[in-house]
Design a protein around this motif. Structure first.
Motif, PDB file in Angstrom:
ATOM      1  N   ALA A   1       0.826  -1.213   0.000  1.00  0.00           N
ATOM      2  CA  ALA A   1       0.000   0.000   0.000  1.00  0.00           C
ATOM      3  C   ALA A   1       0.857   1.258   0.000  1.00  0.00           C
ATOM      4  N   SER A   2       1.995   1.231   0.667  1.00  0.00           N
ATOM      5  CA  SER A   2       2.859   2.410   0.716  1.00  0.00           C
ATOM      6  C   SER A   2       3.522   2.690  -0.622  1.00  0.00           C
ATOM      7  N   LEU A   3       3.546   1.692  -1.528  1.00  0.00           N
ATOM      8  CA  LEU A   3       4.179   1.872  -2.833  1.00  0.00           C
ATOM      9  C   LEU A   3       3.199   2.298  -3.926  1.00  0.00           C
ATOM     10  N   ILE A   4       1.908   2.199  -3.686  1.00  0.00           N
ATOM     11  CA  ILE A   4       0.922   2.485  -4.735  1.00  0.00           C
ATOM     12  C   ILE A   4       1.029   3.913  -5.230  1.00  0.00           C
ATOM     13  N   ALA A   5       1.144   4.874  -4.326  1.00  0.00           N
ATOM     14  CA  ALA A   5       1.219   6.281  -4.737  1.00  0.00           C
ATOM     15  C   ALA A   5       2.557   6.625  -5.372  1.00  0.00           C
ATOM     16  N   VAL A   6       3.613   5.912  -5.032  1.00  0.00           N
ATOM     17  CA  VAL A   6       4.952   6.225  -5.533  1.00  0.00           C
ATOM     18  C   VAL A   6       5.207   5.558  -6.884  1.00  0.00           C
ATOM     19  N   ASP A   7       4.885   4.281  -6.997  1.00  0.00           N
ATOM     20  CA  ASP A   7       5.168   3.531  -8.223  1.00  0.00           C
ATOM     21  C   ASP A   7       4.069   2.485  -8.412  1.00  0.00           C
ATOM     22  N   PRO A   8       2.946   2.868  -9.072  1.00  0.00           N
ATOM     23  CA  PRO A   8       1.817   1.923  -9.228  1.00  0.00           C
ATOM     24  C   PRO A   8       2.198   0.658  -9.980  1.00  0.00           C
ATOM     25  N   ASP A   9       3.052   0.783 -11.018  1.00  0.00           N
ATOM     26  CA  ASP A   9       3.430  -0.408 -11.783  1.00  0.00           C
ATOM     27  C   ASP A   9       4.212  -1.394 -10.918  1.00  0.00           C
ATOM     28  N   LEU A  10       5.115  -0.840 -10.125  1.00  0.00           N
ATOM     29  CA  LEU A  10       5.880  -1.699  -9.235  1.00  0.00           C
ATOM     30  C   LEU A  10       4.977  -2.349  -8.196  1.00  0.00           C
ATOM     31  N   ALA A  11       4.039  -1.570  -7.663  1.00  0.00           N
ATOM     32  CA  ALA A  11       3.114  -2.129  -6.677  1.00  0.00           C
ATOM     33  C   ALA A  11       2.287  -3.260  -7.279  1.00  0.00           C
ATOM     34  N   GLU A  12       1.918  -3.103  -8.547  1.00  0.00           N
ATOM     35  CA  GLU A  12       1.137  -4.150  -9.208  1.00  0.00           C
ATOM     36  C   GLU A  12       1.935  -5.440  -9.342  1.00  0.00           C
TER      37      GLU A  12
END
Length: 362
Positions: free
Chosen positions: A183-194
């Motif tokens: 969840a902490s990565l969604i705003a920073v790098d959505p592709d990476l979070a996916e």
């Protein structure tokens, strides 16, 4: 020393313990031979007295008792897969009848070899005496074995419940922290979070699995997936050192043994530090013996939280090791002001052989 651990492993792999006596192992046969010889001495002394004891008579009694014992054990061992398909009471009755039949057959065969039945020397009363003595002794022995197996089954059921309770305390915390990391990565790098969601899916499947033990390679893969998530979340603050040799194919570890240790190291020793810290994982398996260490550095600002937060998770891991391996496993903590290290040593993590009648769950 390892016998209790093997019994625990059988219970934890989800196989119901059989109430029939286990006579197929070398240890069981050795104990049967010793018991048969002691019984032969007892019967000889009781019939002739110690002063008039004849070695020839003792030899004949010993041979008869051994033949009855070993033949009964061989038949019961061979018929065990069939006996386990019928009700327990009927199975024990069949075992009892088999022992009595062996007593009658070998008693008559002994008379034929020594005297010759065709020449009128057959003594039916002697055969009946041998069968009656066998019935009394076998009845007491089978009753003892039945109670022993019932007690063992109860202990294994309690052990399964204890392990499931301990493991259930790990899984929610583990999954909650993994989801927070993504969840902490969604705003920073959505592709990476996916992409990391795929790792989380693997973690979910592993954590929700009811398997109590997995291969060492699978446990390491789970930990690597978790560390990939944490490495991308913390960035350069997490300095990871991974010194792990490729484990043997037959090496098994308790499910979620390593992951809670690295999770503790990150959340109680590294995450709260502005400068981050070092996490070092070392694992060696040689000759079935495992040596595992999880080390993390500690900043001054995180020392108090480490003291307050590590105890529950480590006690959980310690209790699981004790349940699986007993005295064959050790967990040693090396806590210093600037570092925290957990060392685990297990005598034998090799996979136990599975009997032909047993099938592993996928």
């Amino acid at each position: 020393m390892r016998k209790p651990a093997r019994q625990a492993q059988t219970a934890l792999n989800g196989r119901e313990p059989s109430l029939l006596p286990e006579l197929c192992s070398i240890e069981a046969l050795f104990m049967l031979v010793v018991a048969a010889e002691l019984l032969a001495v007892l019967l000889s002394v009781a019939s002739q007295g110690l002063a008039a004891l004849s070695w020839a008579h003792l030899g004949l009694v010993s041979a008869l008792v051994l033949w009855i014992t070993l033949a009964s054990a061989a038949i019961i061992c061979s018929a065990r897969p069939l006996l386990e398909r019928i009700p327990p009471l009927a199975a024990w009755l069949v075992v009892y009848v088999v022992i009595l039949l062996c007593a009658g057959v070998f008693s008559a065969l002994g008379q034929w070899l020594l005297k010759g039945i065709g020449r009128g020397f057959f003594d039916g009363w002697q055969v009946a005496t041998h069968v009656l003595l066998t019935a009394i002794i076998a009845g007491m022995l089978l009753r003892y074995l039945y109670l022993l197996q019932r007690l063992r089954a109860q202990q294994q059921a309690e052990l399964r419940a204890r392990i499931q309770a301990l493991q259930s305390r790990i899984e929610p915390h583990f999954l909650f922290n993994s989801m927070n990391s993504i969840a902490s990565l969604i705003a920073v790098d959505p592709d990476l979070a996916e992409r990391l969601v795929e790792d989380l899916a693997d973690l979910f499947r592993a954590a929700l699995s009811k398997t109590s033990k997995v291969s060492a390679e699978r446990e390491l893969a789970l930990t690597r997936a978790y560390l990939r998530i944490e490495q991308l979340r913390l960035g350069e603050r997490l300095r990871l050192s991974w010194d792990v040799a490729t484990p043997p194919d037959d090496a098994e570890l308790p499910h979620l043994l390593l992951q809670p240790l690295v999770e503790n190291a990150i959340y109680h020793g590294i995450e709260n530090s502005r400068t981050g810290g070092e996490l070092a994982v070392k694992l060696r398996i040689e000759g079935g013996e495992l040596a595992l260490s999880v080390y993390n550095s500690i900043a001054e600002s995180t020392q108090e939280s480490r003291r307050a937060g590590n105890k529950l998770g480590l006690d959980n891991v310690r209790h699981r090791l004790q349940a699986f391996y007993g005295a064959d496993a050790q967990l040693i903590i090396d806590a210093r002001p600037e570092s925290f290290c957990v060392n685990i040593r297990i005598v034998d993590v090799r996979q136990r052989p599975v009997l032909p009648r047993e099938k592993k769950k996928a």
